[in-house]
Scaffold this active site. Structure first.
Site, PDB file in Angstrom:
ATOM      1  N   LEU A   1       0.820  -1.096   0.040  1.00 55.22           N
ATOM      2  CA  LEU A   1       0.136   0.004   0.118  1.00 55.22           C
ATOM      3  C   LEU A   1       0.882   1.187   0.000  1.00 55.22           C
ATOM      4  O   LEU A   1       0.605   2.226  -0.832  1.00 55.22           O
ATOM      5  CB  LEU A   1      -0.948  -0.001   1.258  1.00 55.22           C
ATOM      6  CG  LEU A   1      -1.799   1.273   1.443  1.00 55.22           C
ATOM      7  CD1 LEU A   1      -2.831   1.294   0.231  1.00 55.22           C
ATOM      8  CD2 LEU A   1      -2.776   0.910   2.673  1.00 55.22           C
ATOM      9  N   TYR A   2       1.682   1.306   1.012  1.00 54.27           N
ATOM     10  CA  TYR A   2       2.761   2.456   1.125  1.00 54.27           C
ATOM     11  C   TYR A   2       3.564   2.552  -0.190  1.00 54.27           C
ATOM     12  O   TYR A   2       3.619   3.762  -0.949  1.00 54.27           O
ATOM     13  CB  TYR A   2       3.661   2.414   2.264  1.00 54.27           C
ATOM     14  CG  TYR A   2       4.519   3.521   2.507  1.00 54.27           C
ATOM     15  CD1 TYR A   2       4.200   4.639   2.113  1.00 54.27           C
ATOM     16  CD2 TYR A   2       5.946   2.955   2.983  1.00 54.27           C
ATOM     17  CE1 TYR A   2       5.220   5.669   2.632  1.00 54.27           C
ATOM     18  CE2 TYR A   2       6.889   4.106   3.167  1.00 54.27           C
ATOM     19  CZ  TYR A   2       6.520   5.284   2.805  1.00 54.27           C
ATOM     20  OH  TYR A   2       7.293   6.340   2.929  1.00 54.27           O
TER      21      TYR A   2
END
Length: 250
Positions: A157-158
Site C-alpha cells: 500500500l505505502y
C-alpha cells in the site's frame, strides 16, 4: 554555477510539523526562504515556526488536513496569500506509511493513504504549478521512499502510493519543465523521526540492507530536498534522487 541560497523565495512544506518536514523547513529558512509550515497539529507547527524565528528565519504556520481535497486547495490559496502572492517552492512531504499484510488493510485505510500520499500532492501541484509556470520559475520536490523502487512484503500500500508519486514527478517535469518549473523527487531510506520512534528493530533491519548500514537522520534527507529546491539543481528535471544509504544501488 547555481546557488543553494534561497533568499527571497517562498516555500510551502507539507507535513512540516515533525520529522523530515520540520528538518526541511528549518534548512530552507536557514538558507533564506520564507517557509510556510503546513500540518494538522497547530502546537507542533507553532513550535517549528518559533524555532525558525528564534534563529532569525522567516516562517508561518498554516493549518491543513490534507486528506480532504477542498482543504488541500484552501491550503494552496492560503499559502499564496501568506507568500505575498506566490509560492516559489513546494515540498510535498506529508504522508503516512502503514505497513502490514495486504489482506489486513481496510478499505478506509487504502483510501486515506492514497488521499494523503497521492491526491494531496496532485491537488497542490494543480493549484500552484500553473502560476509558477506563468512566472517562468519554480521548484517542486516530492518526497518518496525506497520501497517505491522494489517489492517489499507488507509495504504494498505505502510503496505503491509513492511509486505513483515518482511517476507524477516525471510527468509533471514533462508538463511544467518547458515553462521553467523544475519537478524532482527524493527517494528516502529508513529515517529516524518521531513517526518511526517505535520502529527501531524495523529501521535497523531495513538499514542493514544498505551500504550505509544505518538509518538516516531527518537533516540528511532535508539536505537532498533543499538541493533540488535550489538553483544549484538548475539543470535537474524529473529526477528521483535516492537518499537511501545506497539501498537501491545494491
Amino acid at each position: 554555477m547555481g546557488s543553494l541560497d534561497l533568499t527571497g523565495r517562498v516555500a510551502l512544506v507539507t507535513g512540516a510539523t515533525s520529522g523530515i518536514g520540520a528538518a526541511t523547513a528549518a534548512l530552507l529558512a536557514q538558507r533564506g526562504a520564507h517557509v510556510l509550515v503546513a500540518g494538522r497539529d497547530s502546537s507542533r507547527g507553532e513550535s517549528v515556526v518559533a524555532a525558525i524565528r528564534g534563529r532569525g528565519g522567516k516562517a508561518d504556520f498554516v493549518a491543513a488536513d490534507l486528506r480532504e481535497a477542498q482543504s488541500v486547495r484552501q491550503l494552496a490559496r492560503r499559502a499564496v496569500d501568506l507568500g505575498s502572492g506566490r509560492v516559489d517552492i513546494l515540498v510535498n512531504n506529508a504522508g503516512i506509511y502503514p505497513f502490514g499484510p495486504t489482506e489486513k488493510a481496510a478499505e478506509g485505510e487504502v483510501d486515506t493513504v492514497y488521499a494523503l500520499n497521492v491526491k494531496a500532492p496532485f491537488h497542490l501541484v494543480a493549484e500552484l504549478a500553473p502560476a509558477m509556470a506563468e512566472r517562468g520559475s519554480g521548484a517542486i520536490v516530492n518526497v518518496s521512499t525506497v520501497v517505491a523502487a522494489y517489492g517489499a512484503a507488507g509495504m504494498a500500500l505505502y510503496g505503491s502510493s509513492k511509486a505513483a508519486v515518482e511517476l507524477l514527478t516525471k510527468a509533471w517535469a514533462a508538463e511544467y519543465g518547458p515553462r521553467g518549473v523544475r519537478v524532482n523527487a527524493v527517494r528516502s531510506g529508513p529515517t529516524r523521526t518521531e513517526g518511526t520512534a517505535g520502529m527501531d528493530e524495523e529501521l535497523a533491519a531495513l538499514a542493514a540492507q544498505a551500504p550505509a548500514g544505518r538509518p538516516a537522520e531527518p537533516e540528511e534527507i532535508a539536505e537532498a530536498i533543499a538541493y533540488l529546491a535550489s538553483d544549484a539543481a538548475s539543470f535537474v528535471h524529473g529526477a528521483v534522487l535516492p537518499a537511501d544509504g545506497g539501498r537501491t544501488a545494491v
